[in-house]
Design a protein around this motif. Structure first.
Motif, PDB file in Angstrom:
ATOM      1  N   LYS A 162      25.412  -4.979  78.488  1.00 12.83           N
ATOM      2  CA  LYS A 162      25.754  -4.517  77.142  1.00 12.83           C
ATOM      3  C   LYS A 162      27.228  -4.721  76.820  1.00 12.83           C
ATOM      4  CE  LYS A 162      22.064  -1.082  76.972  1.00 12.83           C
ATOM      5  NZ  LYS A 162      21.708   0.353  76.785  1.00 12.83           N
ATOM      6  N   SER A 163      28.065  -4.844  77.844  1.00  7.15           N
ATOM      7  CA  SER A 163      29.490  -5.003  77.578  1.00  7.15           C
ATOM      8  C   SER A 163      30.166  -5.606  78.796  1.00  7.15           C
ATOM      9  CB  SER A 163      30.138  -3.658  77.234  1.00  7.15           C
ATOM     10  OG  SER A 163      30.088  -2.786  78.350  1.00  7.15           O
ATOM     11  N   VAL A 164      31.338  -6.151  78.562  1.00  3.06           N
ATOM     12  CA  VAL A 164      32.207  -6.651  79.628  1.00  3.06           C
ATOM     13  C   VAL A 164      33.578  -6.036  79.392  1.00  3.06           C
ATOM     14  CG1 VAL A 164      33.346  -8.675  80.598  1.00  3.06           C
ATOM     15  CG2 VAL A 164      30.937  -8.812  79.923  1.00  3.06           C
ATOM     16  N   SER A 200      29.462 -13.938  74.611  1.00  3.77           N
ATOM     17  CA  SER A 200      30.495 -13.632  73.626  1.00  3.77           C
ATOM     18  C   SER A 200      30.151 -12.282  73.028  1.00  3.77           C
ATOM     19  CB  SER A 200      30.539 -14.703  72.527  1.00  3.77           C
ATOM     20  OG  SER A 200      29.277 -14.767  71.871  1.00  3.77           O
ATOM     21  N   GLY A 201      31.067 -11.691  72.277  1.00  2.00           N
ATOM     22  CA  GLY A 201      30.808 -10.364  71.737  1.00  2.00           C
ATOM     23  C   GLY A 201      31.514 -10.137  70.417  1.00  2.00           C
ATOM     24  N   ARG A 202      31.016  -9.158  69.658  1.00  2.00           N
ATOM     25  CA  ARG A 202      31.549  -8.894  68.318  1.00  2.00           C
ATOM     26  C   ARG A 202      32.522  -7.731  68.276  1.00  2.00           C
ATOM     27  NH1 ARG A 202      27.537  -8.152  63.653  1.00  2.00           N
ATOM     28  NH2 ARG A 202      29.505  -8.422  62.551  1.00  2.00           N
ATOM     29  N   LEU A 235      27.160  -8.053  72.782  1.00  5.94           N
ATOM     30  CA  LEU A 235      27.198  -9.381  73.390  1.00  5.94           C
ATOM     31  C   LEU A 235      26.133 -10.309  72.823  1.00  5.94           C
ATOM     32  CD1 LEU A 235      27.920  -8.593  77.133  1.00  5.94           C
ATOM     33  CD2 LEU A 235      29.493  -8.888  75.222  1.00  5.94           C
ATOM     34  N   ALA A 236      26.449 -11.586  72.819  1.00  6.82           N
ATOM     35  CA  ALA A 236      25.541 -12.643  72.384  1.00  6.82           C
ATOM     36  C   ALA A 236      25.733 -13.835  73.311  1.00  6.82           C
ATOM     37  CB  ALA A 236      25.819 -13.038  70.930  1.00  6.82           C
ATOM     38  N   ASP A 237      24.858 -14.829  73.175  1.00 10.21           N
ATOM     39  CA  ASP A 237      24.944 -16.032  74.006  1.00 10.21           C
ATOM     40  C   ASP A 237      25.611 -17.192  73.276  1.00 10.21           C
ATOM     41  OD1 ASP A 237      23.651 -14.908  76.215  1.00 10.21           O
ATOM     42  OD2 ASP A 237      21.699 -15.224  75.274  1.00 10.21           O
ATOM     43  N   PHE A 238      26.253 -16.921  72.139  1.00 11.15           N
ATOM     44  CA  PHE A 238      26.893 -17.981  71.374  1.00 11.15           C
ATOM     45  C   PHE A 238      28.121 -17.408  70.692  1.00 11.15           C
ATOM     46  CE2 PHE A 238      24.009 -15.757  68.645  1.00 11.15           C
ATOM     47  CZ  PHE A 238      24.690 -15.607  67.459  1.00 11.15           C
TER      48      PHE A 238
END
Length: 492
Positions: free
Chosen positions: A247-249, A286-288, A345-348
């Motif tokens: 869910k997060s890094v 990647s993340g928002r 998080l997302a993969d793009f």
């Protein structure tokens, strides 16, 4: 609930410390503590020899040193732990397509999904026994295995089997087994829930059942109360879920001395943002949402967050967002911990054009260097875990585990690998007053000699970790039909 004990839980034994003992022959059978070594360092894990003195994970390192003054205190080598974890997870993946990692050293496996026709207690025992043998052959380490009809009971079984054991809990006797255990054993029962139950006179799982579901609903609310009552009854319908989504890094640094200089704080936040973005890219994510964490001198913790227009893994974008968030926090009285994370998080990536323009305009701007002591990383505990882990994982959780300092190699921290031009590979035993003491040994050697050098000795340099098991050893251990009968193991 399953009618056969086909949920397997693997938990590597004192993982970080066991890796260090396997890599360093002189530490085998001796107390070893892995964690942050600064005044505010935290224990990541302790060997079983150190646990006899009362040392445990998440304990302040200063307290651990007092309890076990003769223990070897080492910084973590996360690259080594990750590599070994990948080997173990590959072995688990050969058993079943359903493997749920919890941290670097812990995972669930659905054996029925691997071979539905062989989903019996005898087959589960055989597979569990041979899995432990194969892990030992591939890594030189030991792991404990629990087998049961649910995830909760399989985890309880592996805990009962520690260290280096295997236990099976046959379906049907769950309530009798659970009754005397503390209520904290149940999934979802943390310190706050346990305290609520304690005030109501409920301390064991048996007392939880006797209190009744209605009382638990009153104390804990409808959803949580019903879940706790079901678990206390031995009912756990949770499936084994592969590829648990992170869910997060995040990364964190805890400082030996409270940081009051604003320029130093800005510098540290920028560095944390870069490291966080690097971990995002390494994970292909990647993340928002960018999150800033600040723990002040009085232990109060503040978090601030900013959601971007699209997901990013760009260090400059994360750095600028973290800098904006820092402007919302007063740090004049001192900061003991800083952290930067990215969630959503997302993969793009879908970079915001205005953000890209802003970073281009600032490309030539450099962050001023700030001199001072390097941070010593603080930790949360994870299962393995990570927390399950790092645990871990996973990894165990946000990257806040002790010891991964940016100047670790140059500082000759205890436990790190070194290489000498004439004497070969070794590891740092300690350093100070311009000197560094090194023990020269290999995982497959006897305890080696100790030598002391100047910290700037031209023949001494940071080294590469050596494999715990020489190539080719243990390759003949198989886990397949007809590969042998298991020895006797405890059956709960």
């Amino acid at each position: 609930m399953r009618g056969q004990p086909t949920v397997l839980h693997l938990d590597m034994d004192a993982f970080y410390a066991s890796v260090e003992q396997a890599a360093k022959p002189s530490l085998r059978g001796k107390p070893v503590i892995v964690g942050g070594l600064g005044p505010r360092g935290v224990v990541a894990t302790a060997s079983y020899e150190a646990r006899r003195f009362g040392v445990h994970s998440a304990m302040p390192m200063a307290q651990a040193r007092r309890l076990a003054p003769h223990a070897a205190c080492l910084v973590p080598r996360f690259g080594v732990y990750r590599g070994i974890s990948e080997t173990v997870m590959r072995l688990l993946a050969e058993l079943s397509p359903l493997v749920e990692p919890l941290s670097l050293d812990e995972a669930f496996v659905d054996l029925a999904a691997g071979d539905p026709g062989a989903a019996t207690a005898d087959e589960a025992l055989r597979v569990g026994t041979l899995l432990r043998a194969r892990i030992r052959a591939a890594t030189g380490l030991t792991g404990s295995v629990g087998l049961a009809g649910s995830k909760m009971l399989a985890k309880i079984a592996s805990e009962r089997a520690k260290p280096d054991g295997l236990e099976l809990i046959p379906p049907g006797g769950e309530r009798d087994l659970l009754a005397p255990l503390p209520v904290r054993t149940l999934p979802g029962v943390g310190p706050a829930t346990a305290e609520t139950l304690r005030r109501a006179g409920i301390g064991t799982i048996g007392e939880t059942l006797r209190a009744g579901e209605d009382e638990l609903l009153r104390l804990l609310g409808k959803a949580h109360g019903a879940s706790v009552f079901a678990m206390a009854s031995g009912v756990d319908e949770r499936p084994v879920v592969p590829d648990r989504d992170t869910k997060s890094v995040s990364v964190e640094d805890t400082f030996d001395v409270d940081v009051t200089d604003r320029a130093r704080v800005r510098f540290e936040v920028a560095g944390l943002a870069d490291r966080c973005a690097r971990r995002l890219r390494e994970a292909g994510r990647s993340g928002r949402t960018v999150v800033l964490k600040v723990r002040r001198y009085d232990f109060t913790t503040l978090t601030r967050s900013e959601t971007l227009r699209g997901p990013t893994d760009d260090p400059a974008v994360v750095r600028e967002a973290a800098a904006r968030l820092l402007e919302l926090v007063d740090t004049t009285e001192g900061v003991r911990l800083l952290g930067v994370g990215v969630s959503g998080l997302a993969d793009f990536t879908q970079e915001d054009l205005f953000a890209q323009a802003a970073q281009a305009a600032r490309a030539d701007r450099t962050v001023p260097a700030v001199h001072g002591a390097q941070p010593v990383h603080g930790a949360q505990a994870g299962p393995e875990r990570p927390a399950g882990e790092d645990a871990g994982a996973a990894e165990p959780s946000p990257e806040s585990t002790p010891g991964e300092g940016r100047a670790a190699a140059r500082s000759w921290l205890p436990g790190l690998d070194v290489a000498h031009a004439r004497l070969g590979p070794g590891w740092v035993q300690g350093s100070g007053l311009g000197r560094v003491t090194v023990r020269f040994e290999r995982p497959d050697s006897t305890p080696g000699p100790v030598r002391t050098f100047s910290v700037d000795d031209p023949e001494l340099a940071p080294g590469e970790p050596l494999p715990l098991v020489p190539d080719g050893e243990g390759s003949g251990v198989l886990i397949g039909p007809g590969s042998g009968e298991p020895p006797e193991v405890p059956v709960g």
